[in-house]
Enzyme design. Structure first.
Site, PDB file in Angstrom:
ATOM      1  N   GLU A  64      23.306 -22.878  -6.345  1.00  0.00           N
ATOM      2  CA  GLU A  64      24.663 -22.406  -6.036  1.00  0.00           C
ATOM      3  C   GLU A  64      25.232 -21.903  -7.341  1.00  0.00           C
ATOM      4  OE1 GLU A  64      26.094 -22.495  -3.071  1.00  0.00           O
ATOM      5  OE2 GLU A  64      24.503 -23.602  -2.056  1.00  0.00           O
ATOM      6  N   CYS A  80      34.300 -21.759  -7.823  1.00  0.00           N
ATOM      7  CA  CYS A  80      33.257 -20.757  -7.594  1.00  0.00           C
ATOM      8  C   CYS A  80      33.639 -19.831  -6.453  1.00  0.00           C
ATOM      9  CB  CYS A  80      31.942 -21.463  -7.283  1.00  0.00           C
ATOM     10  SG  CYS A  80      32.087 -22.619  -5.931  1.00  0.00           S
TER      11      CYS A  80
HETATM   12  P1  NAP Z   1      26.187 -24.678 -16.377  1.00  0.00           P
HETATM   13  O1  NAP Z   1      26.416 -24.571 -17.814  1.00  0.00           O
HETATM   14  O2  NAP Z   1      25.069 -23.884 -15.796  1.00  0.00           O
HETATM   15  O3  NAP Z   1      25.999 -26.241 -16.095  1.00  0.00           O
HETATM   16  C1  NAP Z   1      25.834 -26.731 -14.805  1.00  0.00           C
HETATM   17  C2  NAP Z   1      25.063 -28.016 -14.846  1.00  0.00           C
HETATM   18  O4  NAP Z   1      23.737 -27.762 -15.296  1.00  0.00           O
HETATM   19  C3  NAP Z   1      25.615 -29.064 -15.798  1.00  0.00           C
HETATM   20  O5  NAP Z   1      25.458 -30.330 -15.213  1.00  0.00           O
HETATM   21  C4  NAP Z   1      24.739 -28.916 -17.025  1.00  0.00           C
HETATM   22  O6  NAP Z   1      24.681 -30.084 -17.796  1.00  0.00           O
HETATM   23  C5  NAP Z   1      23.415 -28.636 -16.373  1.00  0.00           C
HETATM   24  N1  NAP Z   1      22.446 -27.975 -17.217  1.00  0.00           N
HETATM   25  C6  NAP Z   1      22.663 -27.171 -18.281  1.00  0.00           C
HETATM   26  N2  NAP Z   1      21.477 -26.734 -18.763  1.00  0.00           N
HETATM   27  C7  NAP Z   1      20.521 -27.270 -17.985  1.00  0.00           C
HETATM   28  C8  NAP Z   1      19.096 -27.194 -17.976  1.00  0.00           C
HETATM   29  N3  NAP Z   1      18.431 -26.461 -18.864  1.00  0.00           N
HETATM   30  N4  NAP Z   1      18.420 -27.887 -17.044  1.00  0.00           N
HETATM   31  C9  NAP Z   1      19.086 -28.625 -16.124  1.00  0.00           C
HETATM   32  N5  NAP Z   1      20.416 -28.725 -16.086  1.00  0.00           N
HETATM   33  C10 NAP Z   1      21.127 -28.060 -16.999  1.00  0.00           C
HETATM   34  O7  NAP Z   1      27.455 -24.284 -15.520  1.00  0.00           O
HETATM   35  P2  NAP Z   1      28.957 -24.807 -15.711  1.00  0.00           P
HETATM   36  O8  NAP Z   1      29.484 -24.104 -16.904  1.00  0.00           O
HETATM   37  O9  NAP Z   1      29.030 -26.276 -15.624  1.00  0.00           O
HETATM   38  O10 NAP Z   1      29.633 -24.264 -14.378  1.00  0.00           O
HETATM   39  C11 NAP Z   1      30.287 -23.029 -14.296  1.00  0.00           C
HETATM   40  C12 NAP Z   1      29.511 -22.087 -13.416  1.00  0.00           C
HETATM   41  O11 NAP Z   1      29.156 -22.744 -12.207  1.00  0.00           O
HETATM   42  C13 NAP Z   1      30.332 -20.889 -13.000  1.00  0.00           C
HETATM   43  O12 NAP Z   1      29.589 -19.744 -13.245  1.00  0.00           O
HETATM   44  C14 NAP Z   1      30.549 -21.081 -11.509  1.00  0.00           C
HETATM   45  O13 NAP Z   1      30.610 -19.888 -10.757  1.00  0.00           O
HETATM   46  C15 NAP Z   1      29.389 -21.889 -11.095  1.00  0.00           C
HETATM   47  N6  NAP Z   1      29.735 -22.713  -9.937  1.00  0.00           N
HETATM   48  C16 NAP Z   1      29.163 -22.420  -8.747  1.00  0.00           C
HETATM   49  C17 NAP Z   1      29.469 -23.178  -7.630  1.00  0.00           C
HETATM   50  C18 NAP Z   1      28.846 -22.893  -6.303  1.00  0.00           C
HETATM   51  O14 NAP Z   1      28.966 -23.730  -5.416  1.00  0.00           O
HETATM   52  N7  NAP Z   1      28.196 -21.773  -6.114  1.00  0.00           N
HETATM   53  C19 NAP Z   1      30.362 -24.241  -7.743  1.00  0.00           C
HETATM   54  C20 NAP Z   1      30.923 -24.515  -8.971  1.00  0.00           C
HETATM   55  C21 NAP Z   1      30.600 -23.744 -10.076  1.00  0.00           C
HETATM   56  P3  NAP Z   1      25.600 -30.299 -19.090  1.00  0.00           P
HETATM   57  O15 NAP Z   1      27.001 -30.244 -18.640  1.00  0.00           O
HETATM   58  O16 NAP Z   1      25.186 -31.627 -19.577  1.00  0.00           O
HETATM   59  O17 NAP Z   1      25.261 -29.171 -20.011  1.00  0.00           O
END
Ligand code: NAP
Length: 515
Positions: free
Chosen positions: A255, A294
């Site tokens: 997602e 999102c």
């Molecule tokens: P992110 O940086 O991709 O992080 C998301 C999650 O992934 C966090 O728990 C992060 O952990 C973890 N993570 C980071 N690197 C990883 C890796 N290499 N392997 C496994 N896990 C890893 O995203 P974010 O900044 O938290 O969220 C913002 C984005 O999420 C926006 O672009 C938004 O559109 C999207 N979003 C989408 C939805 C949906 O339902 N489609 C809902 C909400 C948000 P750490 O925090 O420990 O780094």
């Protein structure tokens, strides 16, 4: 400062290399969380070996009861969780309620669905079929629970709801969960798991929590495991190609980002109920959670003839939004979650402004209730592009904050569809019109590009929470940029955690087996 611990192998354990979690309004350090040195392979084994069998022993109805108990636990601690979300998430109380109540509602909805499935432990998928001239040679599809563990990786913006929407479905299906909240806002998810463990709401091993970075968690996934990820496209893409994921065909649901659009129909005259409904939804999505949803409306398509009016009306409604420390009375919009999110949003505004012009707000804002220079604040920002402009960044770059762009169009449905589709796949888009022919053309044109479409008619204005709210009975996800995933959707969501298997054999034997 407290150290958040993970709950792995049935016990609380503190990891190394901690990161500091802060209050994003004041930058006050609140806690630290780290996953260094934790044995994550053993944690997954424990979930598979203890949590899996305990859940599989239960019927759907019994698992539904577990979800009902989880919802009750959240409700009992609602105020405490809301306070935590205000402090660690930068949420206003209203934002925090949206998250915590959304979590409880989703758990309750899946508890009800479990009750409806009754004493079964697997699902019968469709009608049986005769496979030869003789009706004795029979075929039947079943959905049976996978024997692995469900790893849930969540984004920072909905620490309660994000946790619950994934956990509810996996647990009802019968799979144990290892949940990893985003580190920056992990205090809410951590407290939820603490509450559930204190109450012994679930069998041992059914729910584990990893706080801090993901470490090597996903490197130990096997063929019966699944990963449900919510976050940025970049991280989603990285997870998909991890060697263990590829080697073991680990099921992955992503997602990710989305450039959600709202299309105003040419029939929705300024001042009409439909027009006001549209403005209200755009305004809510720009400011709720400081635009960190999102599903928030990013692109506001309006007939060129009313673009000036829409701009002025939105600006009038944005003007009274007080930005500041959400702990302070009267604040309507809090900060972004982290310093890097704030910097990203500022960069994003500059990028979008190259496609058009900034018509309301500025990236810099003077927040109330915080010391000067403190906090990760950005004020609401509205941009506008020329009718017919290519606007490549507006249609390709998600600014995850209180930012939207007005995109004037001709009022023709085909043009609206073409412009929205430039977003290359979205979670949800909406159309505001009372003209059935216009609505049908736009909905059918947008449908292949989205997981959900919201029909913004005045007839539902009183009851609808708007397109930005994810409802557990409807699917959440979308093609392309949105990650290609699908979650929730009532019982549809269970399929991700279940293996579809076709049985072929003697009809009486199969029928007895599935009775
Ligand atoms: P992110 O940086 O991709 O992080 C998301 C999650 O992934 C966090 O728990 C992060 O952990 C973890 N993570 C980071 N690197 C990883 C890796 N290499 N392997 C496994 N896990 C890893 O995203 P974010 O900044 O938290 O969220 C913002 C984005 O999420 C926006 O672009 C938004 O559109 C999207 N979003 C989408 C939805 C949906 O339902 N489609 C809902 C909400 C948000 P750490 O925090 O420990 O780094």
């Amino acid at each position: 400062m407290i150290a958040l611990r993970s709950h792995l192998q049935g016990r609380w354990i503190e990891g190394g290399s901690p990161q500091v979690l802060v209050n994003p309004a004041t930058e006050e350090p609140l806690a630290q969380a780290g996953s260094g040195g934790l044995d994550l392979a053993a944690a997954l084994d424990f979930a598979r070996g203890a949590g899996g069998p305990a859940l599989r022993e239960l019927t759907f109805a019994q698992r539904g009861q577990l979800l009902a108990a989880m919802a009750e636990a959240l409700q009992a601690h609602r105020d405490e969780l809301i306070d935590l979300a205000v402090r660690n998430g930068g949420n206003t109380r209203s934002d925090a309620k949206f998250d915590v109540d959304g979590a409880a509602f989703t758990l309750t909805t899946y508890a009800e669905l479990g009750r409806g499935l009754g004493e079964a432990r697997f699902l019968v998928d469709g009608e049986g079929v005769s496979l030869a001239r003789s009706p004795r040679f029979h075929g039947q599809h079943l959905l049976v629970v996978r024997r692995g563990v469900a790893v849930h990786v969540n984004a920072f913006n909905f620490p309660a709801w994000g946790f619950a929407e994934k956990a509810a479905v996996a647990l009802l299906a019968g799979m144990p969960v290892v949940s990893k909240p985003a580190t920056s806002s992990a205090m809410v998810a951590h407290r939820i798991v603490e509450i559930l463990i204190e109450r012994q709401a679930l069998p041992a091993g059914a729910l584990s929590l990893l706080v801090g970075g993901p470490g090597d968690l996903l490197e130990h996934l096997g063929p019966q495991d699944v990963v449900a990820f919510t976050g940025s496209s970049e991280t989603g893409a990285r997870i998909r190609v991890m060697p263990a994921v590829l080697r073991n065909s680990v099921r992955v649901n992503v997602e990710a980002d989305s450039l959600n659009a709202a299309v105003l129909g040419p029939d929705a005259d300024p001042g009409s109920e439909t027009y006001d409904f549209f403005l209200k939804d755009v305004l809510r999505d720009m400011t709720q959670k400081a635009g960190q949803k999102c599903t928030a409306i990013r692109r506001v398509l309006v007939p060129a003839a009313v673009a000036d009016r829409v701009r002025d009306d939105l600006a009038d409604r944005l003007a009274p939004i007080t930005v500041g420390n959400p702990a302070q009375e009267g604040v309507r919009m809090g900060p972004l979650a982290t310093a890097s999110q704030r910097d990203e949003v500022r960069r994003g505004i500059d990028l979008l402004a190259r496609d058009g012009r900034l018509v309301y707000g500025a990236a810099d804002v003077k927040p109330v209730g915080v010391d000067p220079g403190r906090g990760f604040f950005v004020g609401p920002v509205l941009l506008e592009v020329e009718p017919g402009a290519e606007a490549p960044s507006v249609h390709s770059h998600e600014v995850f904050g209180p930012v939207a762009t007005i995109v004037p169009y001709s009022g023709r449905p085909a043009e609206a569809v073409e412009v929205v589709a430039r977003g290359r796949g979205g979670l949800v888009s909406s159309v505001y019109s009372e003209d059935a022919a216009f609505t049908t053309d736009v909905v059918m044109g947008l449908a292949p590009h989205h997981g959900r479409i919201f029909l913004g008619s005045a007839k539902i204005a009183e009851t609808s929470p708007g397109p930005g709210t994810v409802l557990p009975l409807l699917v959440h996800g979308g093609p392309g940029r949105a990650g290609g995933g699908e979650e929730l959707g009532g019982l549809r969501g269970l399929a991700f955690y279940l293996q579809r298997v076709a049985l072929e054999g003697p009809r009486p034997v199969i029928e007895r087996m599935i009775k």
